[in-house]
Design an enzyme around this catalytic site. Sequence first.
Site, PDB file in Angstrom:
ATOM      1  N   CYS A   2      31.991 -72.165 -14.405  1.00 22.57           N
ATOM      2  CA  CYS A   2      32.345 -72.977 -15.575  1.00 22.57           C
ATOM      3  C   CYS A   2      31.583 -74.302 -15.625  1.00 22.57           C
ATOM      4  O   CYS A   2      31.237 -74.862 -14.588  1.00 22.57           O
ATOM      5  CB  CYS A   2      33.825 -73.320 -15.531  1.00 22.57           C
ATOM      6  SG  CYS A   2      34.904 -71.913 -15.394  1.00 22.57           S
ATOM      7  N   ARG A  27      24.426 -71.762 -15.071  1.00 20.14           N
ATOM      8  CA  ARG A  27      25.456 -71.601 -14.044  1.00 20.14           C
ATOM      9  C   ARG A  27      26.204 -70.271 -14.182  1.00 20.14           C
ATOM     10  O   ARG A  27      26.932 -69.880 -13.297  1.00 20.14           O
ATOM     11  CB  ARG A  27      26.463 -72.747 -14.153  1.00 20.14           C
ATOM     12  CG  ARG A  27      25.832 -74.099 -13.932  1.00 20.14           C
ATOM     13  CD  ARG A  27      26.818 -75.199 -14.245  1.00 20.14           C
ATOM     14  NE  ARG A  27      27.871 -75.247 -13.262  1.00 20.14           N
ATOM     15  CZ  ARG A  27      27.871 -76.038 -12.201  1.00 20.14           C
ATOM     16  NH1 ARG A  27      26.876 -76.861 -11.997  1.00 20.14           N
ATOM     17  NH2 ARG A  27      28.869 -76.049 -11.362  1.00 20.14           N
ATOM     18  N   TRP A  74      33.801 -69.230 -17.111  1.00 18.18           N
ATOM     19  CA  TRP A  74      33.495 -68.064 -16.275  1.00 18.18           C
ATOM     20  C   TRP A  74      34.844 -67.522 -15.868  1.00 18.18           C
ATOM     21  O   TRP A  74      35.569 -68.153 -15.108  1.00 18.18           O
ATOM     22  CB  TRP A  74      32.689 -68.545 -15.075  1.00 18.18           C
ATOM     23  CG  TRP A  74      31.977 -67.507 -14.289  1.00 18.18           C
ATOM     24  CD1 TRP A  74      30.785 -66.925 -14.598  1.00 18.18           C
ATOM     25  CD2 TRP A  74      32.361 -66.957 -13.024  1.00 18.18           C
ATOM     26  NE1 TRP A  74      30.421 -66.048 -13.610  1.00 18.18           N
ATOM     27  CE2 TRP A  74      31.357 -66.048 -12.628  1.00 18.18           C
ATOM     28  CE3 TRP A  74      33.452 -67.140 -12.180  1.00 18.18           C
ATOM     29  CZ2 TRP A  74      31.412 -65.320 -11.446  1.00 18.18           C
ATOM     30  CZ3 TRP A  74      33.511 -66.420 -10.999  1.00 18.18           C
ATOM     31  CH2 TRP A  74      32.489 -65.520 -10.643  1.00 18.18           C
ATOM     32  N   ASN A 100      37.545 -76.896 -14.915  1.00 17.87           N
ATOM     33  CA  ASN A 100      36.851 -76.045 -13.935  1.00 17.87           C
ATOM     34  C   ASN A 100      37.734 -75.975 -12.699  1.00 17.87           C
ATOM     35  O   ASN A 100      38.331 -76.987 -12.321  1.00 17.87           O
ATOM     36  CB  ASN A 100      35.520 -76.671 -13.506  1.00 17.87           C
ATOM     37  CG  ASN A 100      34.479 -76.609 -14.589  1.00 17.87           C
ATOM     38  OD1 ASN A 100      34.717 -76.063 -15.668  1.00 17.87           O
ATOM     39  ND2 ASN A 100      33.321 -77.178 -14.315  1.00 17.87           N
ATOM     40  N   GLY A 101      37.768 -74.823 -12.050  1.00 19.24           N
ATOM     41  CA  GLY A 101      38.581 -74.694 -10.843  1.00 19.24           C
ATOM     42  C   GLY A 101      39.689 -73.674 -11.046  1.00 19.24           C
ATOM     43  O   GLY A 101      39.701 -72.951 -12.047  1.00 19.24           O
ATOM     44  N   GLU A 481      17.398 -62.371   4.042  1.00 19.33           N
ATOM     45  CA  GLU A 481      17.255 -63.118   2.798  1.00 19.33           C
ATOM     46  C   GLU A 481      16.502 -62.278   1.754  1.00 19.33           C
ATOM     47  O   GLU A 481      16.865 -62.252   0.580  1.00 19.33           O
ATOM     48  CB  GLU A 481      16.539 -64.455   3.069  1.00 19.33           C
ATOM     49  CG  GLU A 481      16.172 -65.267   1.849  1.00 19.33           C
ATOM     50  CD  GLU A 481      17.344 -65.582   0.916  1.00 19.33           C
ATOM     51  OE1 GLU A 481      18.498 -65.402   1.284  1.00 19.33           O
ATOM     52  OE2 GLU A 481      17.063 -65.996  -0.231  1.00 19.33           O
ATOM     53  N   LYS A 485      17.858 -61.182  -1.878  1.00 21.33           N
ATOM     54  CA  LYS A 485      17.107 -61.513  -3.095  1.00 21.33           C
ATOM     55  C   LYS A 485      16.946 -60.274  -3.960  1.00 21.33           C
ATOM     56  O   LYS A 485      17.183 -60.288  -5.155  1.00 21.33           O
ATOM     57  CB  LYS A 485      15.739 -62.052  -2.681  1.00 21.33           C
ATOM     58  CG  LYS A 485      15.169 -63.217  -3.361  1.00 21.33           C
ATOM     59  CD  LYS A 485      15.803 -64.557  -3.221  1.00 21.33           C
ATOM     60  CE  LYS A 485      17.272 -64.669  -3.249  1.00 21.33           C
ATOM     61  NZ  LYS A 485      17.833 -65.895  -2.765  1.00 21.33           N
ATOM     62  N   GLU A 488      20.395 -59.024  -5.495  1.00 19.86           N
ATOM     63  CA  GLU A 488      21.044 -59.827  -6.535  1.00 19.86           C
ATOM     64  C   GLU A 488      20.261 -59.841  -7.832  1.00 19.86           C
ATOM     65  O   GLU A 488      20.840 -59.919  -8.901  1.00 19.86           O
ATOM     66  CB  GLU A 488      21.429 -61.236  -6.079  1.00 19.86           C
ATOM     67  CG  GLU A 488      20.384 -62.013  -5.408  1.00 19.86           C
ATOM     68  CD  GLU A 488      20.845 -63.391  -4.917  1.00 19.86           C
ATOM     69  OE1 GLU A 488      21.986 -63.793  -5.122  1.00 19.86           O
ATOM     70  OE2 GLU A 488      20.000 -64.052  -4.308  1.00 19.86           O
ATOM     71  N   HIS A 504      20.101 -47.515  16.913  1.00 17.99           N
ATOM     72  CA  HIS A 504      21.553 -47.470  17.127  1.00 17.99           C
ATOM     73  C   HIS A 504      22.300 -47.067  15.862  1.00 17.99           C
ATOM     74  O   HIS A 504      23.484 -47.345  15.738  1.00 17.99           O
ATOM     75  CB  HIS A 504      22.042 -48.821  17.658  1.00 17.99           C
ATOM     76  CG  HIS A 504      21.353 -49.225  18.925  1.00 17.99           C
ATOM     77  ND1 HIS A 504      21.560 -48.560  20.114  1.00 17.99           N
ATOM     78  CD2 HIS A 504      20.412 -50.168  19.169  1.00 17.99           C
ATOM     79  CE1 HIS A 504      20.798 -49.104  21.057  1.00 17.99           C
ATOM     80  NE2 HIS A 504      20.080 -50.082  20.500  1.00 17.99           N
ATOM     81  N   LYS A 599      25.766 -69.960 -10.406  1.00 13.00           N
ATOM     82  CA  LYS A 599      24.883 -70.812  -9.605  1.00 13.00           C
ATOM     83  C   LYS A 599      25.628 -71.579  -8.527  1.00 13.00           C
ATOM     84  O   LYS A 599      25.207 -71.621  -7.398  1.00 13.00           O
ATOM     85  CB  LYS A 599      24.117 -71.771 -10.521  1.00 13.00           C
ATOM     86  CG  LYS A 599      23.102 -72.639  -9.781  1.00 13.00           C
ATOM     87  CD  LYS A 599      22.011 -71.826  -9.119  1.00 13.00           C
ATOM     88  CE  LYS A 599      21.051 -72.655  -8.309  1.00 13.00           C
ATOM     89  NZ  LYS A 599      20.245 -71.804  -7.408  1.00 13.00           N
TER      90      LYS A 599
HETATM   91  C1  F6R Z   1      21.489 -66.470  -3.552  1.00 12.13           C
HETATM   92  C2  F6R Z   1      22.275 -67.634  -3.834  1.00 12.13           C
HETATM   93  C3  F6R Z   1      23.634 -67.753  -3.212  1.00 12.13           C
HETATM   94  C4  F6R Z   1      23.839 -69.200  -2.722  1.00 12.13           C
HETATM   95  C5  F6R Z   1      25.266 -69.403  -2.207  1.00 12.13           C
HETATM   96  C6  F6R Z   1      25.456 -70.796  -1.647  1.00 12.13           C
HETATM   97  O1  F6R Z   1      20.263 -66.489  -4.206  1.00 12.13           O
HETATM   98  O2  F6R Z   1      21.850 -68.490  -4.548  1.00 12.13           O
HETATM   99  O3  F6R Z   1      23.802 -66.850  -2.171  1.00 12.13           O
HETATM  100  O4  F6R Z   1      22.906 -69.453  -1.724  1.00 12.13           O
HETATM  101  O5  F6R Z   1      26.189 -69.178  -3.231  1.00 12.13           O
HETATM  102  O6  F6R Z   1      25.173 -71.783  -2.592  1.00 12.13           O
HETATM  103  P1  F6R Z   1      24.831 -73.260  -2.174  1.00 12.13           P
HETATM  104  O7  F6R Z   1      23.556 -73.237  -1.436  1.00 12.13           O
HETATM  105  O8  F6R Z   1      24.759 -74.027  -3.461  1.00 12.13           O
HETATM  106  O9  F6R Z   1      25.945 -73.730  -1.287  1.00 12.13           O
END
Ligand code: F6R
Length: 604
Positions: A2, A27, A74, A100-101, A481, A485, A488, A504, A599
């Site tokens: 949000c 976001r 959201w 928000n929250g 990682e 990537k 997602e 294993h 985000k």
């Molecule tokens: C993946 C991604 C998420 C964030 C995670 C933590 O591309 O962006 O996995 O890394 O939600 O977010 P931050 O770094 O803002 O604490």
Amino acid sequence: MCGIVGYIGKRDIAPLLLEGLARLEYRGYDSAGIAVTAPKGGLKMVKAKGRVRELEAKVPARFKGTAGIAHTRWATHGAPSDENAHPHLSADEKVAVVHNGIIDNASDLRRKLEAEGVEFLSETDTEVLTHLIARSSAATLEDKVRQAVRLIEGTYGIAVLHADFPDRIVVARNGSPVVLGIGEKEMFVASDIAALVTHTRQIVTLDDGEMATLTAEDFRTYTTEGTSTSAEPTTVEWEAASYDMGGHDTYMHKEIHEQADAVDRVLRGRIDDRFSTVHLGGLNLDAREARQIRRVKILGCGTSYHAGMIGAQMIEELARIPADAEPASEFRYRNAVVDPDTLYIAVSQSGETYDVLAAVQELKRKGARVLGVVNVVGSAIARESDGGIYVHAGPEVCVVSTKCFTNTTVAFALLALHLGRTRDLSVADGKRIIAGLRRLPEQINEILKAEDEIKELAQEFADARSMLFIGRVRGYPVAREASLKLKEVSYIHAEAYPASELKHGPLALIEPALPTVAIVPDDDLLEKNRAALEEIKARSGKILAVAHQEQEKADRTVVVPKNEDELDPILMGIPLQLLAYHTALALGRDIDKPRNLAKSVTVE
Ligand code: F6R
């Protein structure tokens, strides 16, 4: 997740708030709404399921106001719909709230209010708050809001309008970011600096338990108990232009290509050639304290956790301090032993991730020393930490993190070097690492030149239903990682495994239809990694290697420039960011806003 924007002043309010909402679109959200205090009295409101442009189409030409609040939602309580979109109005239509929250005791409060005859128009938790404010008998809007938030358990960032108090917006924060933007005879509020930077760079970030009253002329801050607090505006350095796409088709592409400059920024002014070390001004840790650290525990979520895994290895290698990384979301629930000789490090791009913040707060409660490795200056995690390192990646708009991951790993290299040089790391090794750090920006640009080749590879992988990523020791967090990537942004299932664990179990998966991406650095484990490639090849598995030289057993190798062994993980994931990007592009995915993701995850 949000987003909130609010404004009080003389400008035409609707276009300004809609533009602010558009800047928060990154976001992630499913509906939007706007409310203003009408010049002739009363409130006006418009809401719409869907995108901000759908809301814009519904806002009438004459939608004037003296103050206004707007929101992108959201969904948490109740499906995306016009009714569940914020703002929420009280029954007498005098109070409008954006929130928000999550209000944890919303069901109890709702039941009580319904028993008192209140009719609810939405399924949201926020509506509870609207009615509580409207039903308060307090004389001022500030007191009404204060009384209402005291009844609430959970997290909130709120902005409130009241038809009887048209000269003000009252805001409050507990666990969800609220930032004030200070202008000339106008004031702004938002949940994210992104919505403010086109208008002002003077900001005040509220703390948890803090509230503020904004009028066109002024602002004041105070606690939910009513005690005044002092808040000096700080200047944010991020340019409004950082939020534009700058000629790229997506923010993800732009941010991948910004990495050389971003790395340059995290290094700038920090290297000390004279003593072969680095200066980290905000660390608040003197050499004696640094030498007393017995362990390092790094906490973060998602990509930041992976950057922390790389950081832990660098700290072990360069400073010889036992170090490990753990998802903050797990750590905070397992009643971990908090040890006074351990240095805890919280890692976060946004600085607002709720699980990380909660872990930091729990650690502080137990007397631990916590550093923050954070991108957003002045964010909650940065402020709650005892010191830390800003990673200076600049604003990251794409939901999927790329440049911030890279900068965070560089920030960890700086920290590892610093800790190493207060202990046993030699001058020669210090010099070697510094030279390696300096080579990074140029090497990143070299990797990015291979984009066409990677794009071609991505066409091949777009058909895969699943992919395996493997790496050993330094390569393992890189594999994790890269796997995150890919999944997602392309929605292709991907799994990461230590290459050492293949035998294993996961070897059973190998067949021509399951491509493997292998991270194969030219380090002391090269031969071991080659053996893993043989094992996969022997079972007709298709292999893409990311390596420092062509790998005979791989079907394709993306060759990346070699740096110092300890710094190689910083670079080896970059071609795989491009692979994820181009695979998602080939599949027509919504790259900057992958489904179901947000985000900054400011709720549990
Ligand atoms: C993946 C991604 C998420 C964030 C995670 C933590 O591309 O962006 O996995 O890394 O939600 O977010 P931050 O770094 O803002 O604490």
